[in-house]
Write an enzyme that holds these catalytic residues in place. Sequence first.
Site, PDB file in Angstrom:
ATOM      1  N   ASP A  35      45.843  -4.275 -64.370  1.00  0.00           N
ATOM      2  CA  ASP A  35      46.517  -5.546 -64.106  1.00  0.00           C
ATOM      3  C   ASP A  35      46.399  -6.017 -62.654  1.00  0.00           C
ATOM      4  OD1 ASP A  35      47.297  -5.598 -66.676  1.00  0.00           O
ATOM      5  OD2 ASP A  35      49.350  -4.904 -66.319  1.00  0.00           O
ATOM      6  N   HIS A 242      27.007   1.570 -41.194  1.00  0.00           N
ATOM      7  CA  HIS A 242      28.054   0.968 -42.030  1.00  0.00           C
ATOM      8  C   HIS A 242      29.170   1.957 -42.364  1.00  0.00           C
ATOM      9  CE1 HIS A 242      25.169  -2.434 -43.456  1.00  0.00           C
ATOM     10  NE2 HIS A 242      25.683  -2.658 -42.269  1.00  0.00           N
ATOM     11  N   ASP A 259      34.287  -1.096 -34.792  1.00  0.00           N
ATOM     12  CA  ASP A 259      33.747  -2.424 -35.092  1.00  0.00           C
ATOM     13  C   ASP A 259      34.743  -3.061 -36.044  1.00  0.00           C
ATOM     14  OD1 ASP A 259      32.410  -4.658 -36.058  1.00  0.00           O
ATOM     15  OD2 ASP A 259      30.484  -3.645 -36.304  1.00  0.00           O
ATOM     16  N   ASP A 270      34.606 -10.656 -34.788  1.00  0.00           N
ATOM     17  CA  ASP A 270      33.756  -9.476 -35.015  1.00  0.00           C
ATOM     18  C   ASP A 270      33.495  -8.820 -33.658  1.00  0.00           C
ATOM     19  OD1 ASP A 270      31.903  -7.658 -35.931  1.00  0.00           O
ATOM     20  OD2 ASP A 270      30.382  -9.141 -36.487  1.00  0.00           O
ATOM     21  N   HIS A 353      18.867  -2.387 -35.644  1.00  0.00           N
ATOM     22  CA  HIS A 353      19.385  -3.637 -36.198  1.00  0.00           C
ATOM     23  C   HIS A 353      19.138  -4.787 -35.236  1.00  0.00           C
ATOM     24  CE1 HIS A 353      22.989  -3.446 -33.584  1.00  0.00           C
ATOM     25  NE2 HIS A 353      23.107  -2.178 -33.925  1.00  0.00           N
ATOM     26  N   HIS A 357      24.195 -12.326 -35.284  1.00  0.00           N
ATOM     27  CA  HIS A 357      24.191 -13.142 -36.502  1.00  0.00           C
ATOM     28  C   HIS A 357      25.136 -14.306 -36.267  1.00  0.00           C
ATOM     29  CE1 HIS A 357      28.090 -11.190 -37.358  1.00  0.00           C
ATOM     30  NE2 HIS A 357      27.504 -10.053 -37.021  1.00  0.00           N
ATOM     31  N   HIS A 364      29.251 -12.771 -41.447  1.00  0.00           N
ATOM     32  CA  HIS A 364      27.819 -13.092 -41.351  1.00  0.00           C
ATOM     33  C   HIS A 364      27.723 -14.505 -41.910  1.00  0.00           C
ATOM     34  CE1 HIS A 364      26.425  -8.613 -41.415  1.00  0.00           C
ATOM     35  NE2 HIS A 364      27.184  -8.896 -40.392  1.00  0.00           N
ATOM     36  N   GLU A 407      25.304  -8.168 -30.130  1.00  0.00           N
ATOM     37  CA  GLU A 407      25.750  -6.816 -30.449  1.00  0.00           C
ATOM     38  C   GLU A 407      24.652  -5.750 -30.393  1.00  0.00           C
ATOM     39  OE1 GLU A 407      26.691  -6.152 -34.640  1.00  0.00           O
ATOM     40  OE2 GLU A 407      26.544  -8.294 -35.003  1.00  0.00           O
ATOM     41  N   TYR A 411      21.724   4.457 -31.149  1.00  0.00           N
ATOM     42  CA  TYR A 411      22.244   5.475 -32.061  1.00  0.00           C
ATOM     43  C   TYR A 411      21.291   6.662 -31.995  1.00  0.00           C
ATOM     44  CZ  TYR A 411      24.205   1.013 -33.328  1.00  0.00           C
ATOM     45  OH  TYR A 411      24.802  -0.216 -33.247  1.00  0.00           O
ATOM     46  N   ARG A 428      27.751   0.838 -29.691  1.00  0.00           N
ATOM     47  CA  ARG A 428      27.472  -0.583 -29.909  1.00  0.00           C
ATOM     48  C   ARG A 428      28.512  -1.362 -29.130  1.00  0.00           C
ATOM     49  NH1 ARG A 428      26.993  -0.530 -34.880  1.00  0.00           N
ATOM     50  NH2 ARG A 428      29.006  -1.163 -35.724  1.00  0.00           N
ATOM     51  N   GLU A 430      29.837  -5.342 -28.977  1.00  0.00           N
ATOM     52  CA  GLU A 430      29.671  -6.615 -29.697  1.00  0.00           C
ATOM     53  C   GLU A 430      30.709  -7.628 -29.261  1.00  0.00           C
ATOM     54  OE1 GLU A 430      30.279  -6.309 -33.972  1.00  0.00           O
ATOM     55  OE2 GLU A 430      29.233  -8.210 -34.270  1.00  0.00           O
TER      56      GLU A 430
END
Length: 460
Positions: A35, A242, A259, A270, A353, A357, A364, A407, A411, A428, A430
């Site tokens: 539900d 991710h 992030d 972001d 990467h 963006h 994004h 960003e 790594y 990173r 950003e």
Amino acid sequence: MNMPYAQRRQALARQLGEGGIAIIPTAAEQPRNRDSAFLFRHDSYFYYLTGFTEPHALLVLTGEGTATLFCAPKDLEREIWDGYRLGPEAAPAALGVDAAYSFAELDARLPRLLENRSQVWYPFATHPGLAARVEGWLNQVRARVRYGALCPARQSDLCTLLDDMRLVKDAHEQAIMRRAAQISAGAHVRAMQCSARRLRAGQEVREYHLDAELLHEFRLHGSQYPAYGSIVAAGANACVLHYRADAAPVRDGELVLIDAGCELDGYASDITRTFPANGRFTGPQRALYDLVLASQDAAVTATRPGARFTDPHDATVAVLAQGLLDLGLLDRNKAGTVQDVIESRAYFQFYMHRTGHWIGMDVHDCGSYVEPSEVGQTSERKDPLSGETITNRPSRILRPGMALTIEPGLYVRPAEGVPEAFHNIGIRIEDDAFVTEDGCELITRGVPVRADEIEALMRD
Ligand code: GLY
Ligand code: MN
Ligand code: MN
């Protein structure tokens, strides 16, 4: 502030062409289990044109600018369970639309609205089942051609028009995005300070402790929810691009990569910051951090009107390539010069990467990355890593009001030839930027970014 929705509808109507008509549904509710449904999030295109956040709604807009809304009807019993509904009677005054009807009347009314129109616009490939529904309505129009009705002869993707409109943020959007950025920056500050404070007090720190700080700060300032699944990555987890906030321990001496950004009134922020869990960078951590920051500085300088969307990325890569050679992460004897590293894409082992963006209602955000006026100018290149032939089109030219992230990152997974001191470090940085008349404005600098400033913040 004046509500911008009617103005946007008029601007879109002018582009629909004579006899054009557009259909824009909001999002469907998504079941979670039994539900329970996922928390409803409106469709961004629909919201852009209406400011309306209820489910079960659809806007029809004609080329002449007439707006018709279909929405959930008033229903006391349902409202007792699910909450207030605006209802079609109140919608014209509240939303400035010309007419409003119950969502239940959609199938009965849509064929009549489409009749005698030449072209129907709707967002392609975004709403499962919509194309079939439009086809059904058009079928009903066709059944009436014997009686003199005209059936639209063309169907067009409404995203092409709305994507371009959404790419340049108006004053209303910029104001909300600034507030979202400010809240998110405060949340990062709070997570940094929590990490250092708990470690100093000898308390356990886990990724979810820091995630809780972010959520607290988002909600405390009125954000509805995170703009995307927050990444809180301790130590080596930062090398998983991710990764999601989980339960791993945050250890003294390691870095934490966060992030995370809130969504406020339909707009995303972001931000990524990487900081030492205990508030003090080690030598190798600091060396890599300063390199990523220098590459971000170069990207920020390259973000200005007239530049291409890819220019900040190219600026980043040039700085990172030099730094990877200087720090010995790439061996000069094998990788060659900076130019060789860029051309061979040897940096890709550590930076896989892109540097940014579009950002807006969607983290994004929509909007073509190709310059529309140059879409036919293709060139081919062979990718040195995959050997694939890639077709390039000229990248988008930046204009004031566009919003994008900047960003860069590095790594470092353990690998042969990679100095051990750098193993498992993921960094990173950003920020979110508006392109301005003469450069760009970073709207997320409410959280420090220089290593010394982060250390100072975490000491206090
Ligand atoms: N947080 C998603 C991204 O940085 O693109
Ligand atoms: Mn991003
Ligand atoms: Mn991000």
